[in-house]
Design an enzyme around this catalytic site. Structure first.
Site, PDB file in Angstrom:
ATOM      1  N   ARG A 199      -5.292   6.711  -0.860  1.00  0.00           N
ATOM      2  CA  ARG A 199      -3.989   6.818  -0.607  1.00  0.00           C
ATOM      3  C   ARG A 199      -3.352   7.716  -1.860  1.00  0.00           C
ATOM      4  O   ARG A 199      -2.308   8.188  -1.987  1.00  0.00           O
ATOM      5  CB  ARG A 199      -3.074   5.373  -0.717  1.00  0.00           C
ATOM      6  CG  ARG A 199      -3.760   4.572   0.495  1.00  0.00           C
ATOM      7  CD  ARG A 199      -2.670   3.469   0.827  1.00  0.00           C
ATOM      8  NE  ARG A 199      -3.383   2.472   1.637  1.00  0.00           N
ATOM      9  CZ  ARG A 199      -3.714   2.664   2.889  1.00  0.00           C
ATOM     10  NH1 ARG A 199      -3.203   3.667   3.402  1.00  0.00           N
ATOM     11  NH2 ARG A 199      -4.117   1.561   3.463  1.00  0.00           N
ATOM     12  N   LYS A 252      -6.000  -2.422  -6.875  1.00  0.00           N
ATOM     13  CA  LYS A 252      -6.115  -1.788  -5.724  1.00  0.00           C
ATOM     14  C   LYS A 252      -7.324  -0.777  -5.821  1.00  0.00           C
ATOM     15  O   LYS A 252      -8.139  -0.953  -7.017  1.00  0.00           O
ATOM     16  CB  LYS A 252      -4.750  -0.983  -5.370  1.00  0.00           C
ATOM     17  CG  LYS A 252      -3.907  -1.761  -4.817  1.00  0.00           C
ATOM     18  CD  LYS A 252      -4.017  -2.905  -3.808  1.00  0.00           C
ATOM     19  CE  LYS A 252      -2.993  -3.923  -3.547  1.00  0.00           C
ATOM     20  NZ  LYS A 252      -3.423  -4.893  -2.842  1.00  0.00           N
ATOM     21  N   ASP A 274       0.820  -1.291   0.015  1.00  0.00           N
ATOM     22  CA  ASP A 274       0.027   0.047   0.066  1.00  0.00           C
ATOM     23  C   ASP A 274       0.841   1.120  -0.127  1.00  0.00           C
ATOM     24  O   ASP A 274       0.246   2.386  -0.187  1.00  0.00           O
ATOM     25  CB  ASP A 274      -0.851  -0.032   1.315  1.00  0.00           C
ATOM     26  CG  ASP A 274      -2.001  -1.123   0.900  1.00  0.00           C
ATOM     27  OD1 ASP A 274      -2.290  -1.722   0.104  1.00  0.00           O
ATOM     28  OD2 ASP A 274      -2.370  -1.512   2.364  1.00  0.00           O
TER      29      ASP A 274
END
Ligand code: S3P
Length: 446
Positions: A400, A352, A325
């Site tokens: 993110r 993702k 991540d």
């Protein structure tokens, strides 16, 4: 969950300084709720992440018959019902943006003789579920899904599940965990073989609740993880450490904004999560881990990052599962480094919350950074100073990506705008306020 878009801008700022804590670990928070629901009795959780992803898991477990209540900041109680006792939910289970919630819950549902309908937001509905549908079908569960195993899907759990031995085709802690969770309500031993070790929070927490889980080296490399079915799991207190994947953002900001000195306290440093810290050290970062301790079966430390010159590095593919991540923020560090950084073996980034390989490359290119994707590798030519910035970055429902590019904006020559910061609430509520408390300049775009 629908997010109202809220454009936000990050501007170059003076030194960041201070000591902060970040919210609880997302992976551990999901598992604390799920395993607490499968243990008999009352599990008290401290430091639970109150992000949208984890709240979606709590709501789903309530719909499945557990009882989960909030007592105060990060303080939650799970009244568990025990393995085998999940009840059929009356309505759709909507897991929002969370792949972990969807895949791990499908594992639990696969060996309970009930039918459930599972969906998520536009990002989650694009992500592959075939990777869990395939092994879970081998237990005897039946699935009806959209093309490619995509959500929404219906699952009818096996009434007489058959234990399996499953070799992971992709390094994925979510797939490993889904199979192990299915193995709980299955007679005999269920085994997952992984070629590359992935985060082991499920294994650690199963043991914490009293289940029998063994981890042995596999002939020819990798690990063989086995769980015994029908364990007596009893409630046990859980302390959730700070999320290293969230800590990564203020730490990298501390490295790239000149003169900064940032400490993040109480961060989980499970060795299967610390690949980013290794990369940053190889790049010459001034990072120190102090005050090592163990909390709730997980290693924890305070991490201090001080700004300095970073140098490009060659990041091996084998490290990817231990920092999967962290590539968006590592790419930001690489953009501010001297020389070339090569990040190898990033195929999993394509599935993702967004296609992160393409999103990172597009975003950096828009910020004036020289970047290339070659096969599954990402190559970033460091600016040896400050990237140009001056772009509007699309979040693509990916928390993110939003946080990484806000951090880039703190060091870039021109402000960086983010089209929608709302998804940050899935994993890091309060991110902007916390960064601004350190001295960052993040605010609403005019
Ligand atoms: C997670 C595993 C990883 C990671 C995700 C959380 C988990 O996903 O990217 O954010 O909690 O098990 P994969 O298993 O798909 O690699």
């Amino acid at each position: 969950m629908a997010h109202p878009a809220s454009p936000t801008v990050a501007r170059r700022c003076g030194p960041l300084a201070g000591a902060i804590r970040v919210p609880g670990d997302k992976s551990i928070s999901h598992r604390a709720l799920m395993l607490g629901a499968l243990a008999v009795g009352r599990t008290e959780i401290t430091g639970l992440l109150e992000g949208e992803d984890v709240l979606a898991t709590a709501a789903a477990l309530n719909a499945l018959g557990a009882s989960i209540t909030r007592n105060g900041d990060g303080q939650w109680t799970v009244y568990g019902i025990g393995v085998g006792a999940l009840a059929e939910p009356e309505n759709l289970l909507d897991l929002g943006n969370s792949g972990t919630a969807a895949r791990l819950l499908l594992g639990m549902l696969a060996t309970h003789p009930i039918t459930a309908f599972v969906t998520g937001d536009a990002s989650l509905r694009r992500r592959p579920m075939g990777r869990v549908v395939e092994p879970l079908s081998r237990f005897g569960a039946r699935f009806v899904s959209r093309e490619g195993g995509r959500l929404p899907l219906a699952v009818s759990g096996a009434a007489d599940p058959i234990p399996i031995v499953y070799r992971l085709p992709v390094p994925s802690a979510q797939v490993k965990s889904a199979v192990l969770l299915a193995g709980l309500n299955t007679p005999g031993a269920t085994t997952v073989i992984e070629r590359q070790p992935t985060r082991d929070h499920t294994e650690r927490m199963l043991r914490h609740f009293g289940a029998a889980v063994s981890t042995e080296p596999e002939d020819g490399g990798g690990l063989r993880v086995t769980v015994e079915g029908f364990p007596e799991m009893s409630a046990a207190p859980i302390i959730v450490p700070g999320d290293p994947s969230s800590a990564a953002f203020p730490l990298v900001a501390g490295l790239i904004v000149p003169g900064s000195d940032v400490t993040v306290e109480g961060v989980g440093i499970n060795p299967l999560r610390t690949g980013l810290l290794e990369c940053l050290s190889e790049m010459g970062a001034d990072i120190a881990l102090v005050n090592h301790r163990e909390e709730g079966g997980e290693p924890v430390a305070d991490i201090r990052a001080r700004a300095g010159t970073l140098t490009g590095a060659d990041i091996p593919a084998e490290r990817a599962p231990r920092m999967i991540d962290e590539y968006p923020i590592l790419a930001v560090a690489a953009a501010c480094a001297r020389g070339r950084t090569v990040m190898r073996g990033l195929a999993e980034l394509r599935v993702k919350e967004s296609d992160r390989l393409s999103a990172i490359a597009t975003g950096l290119d828009q910020c004036g950074v020289r970047v290339m994707v070659e096969g599954d590798d990402l190559i970033v030519e460091g600016a040896d100073n400050f990237p140009a910035g001056g772009a509007m970055i699309e979040t693509r429902l990916d928390h993110r990506m939003a946080m990484a590019f806000l951090v880039l904006g703190l060091a870039a020559n021109e402000p960086v705008r983010i089209d929608d910061v709302a998804p940050i609430a899935t994993s890091f509520p309060g991110f902007i306020e916390l960064m601004n408390r350190l001295g960052a300049a993040i605010g609403e775009a005019e």
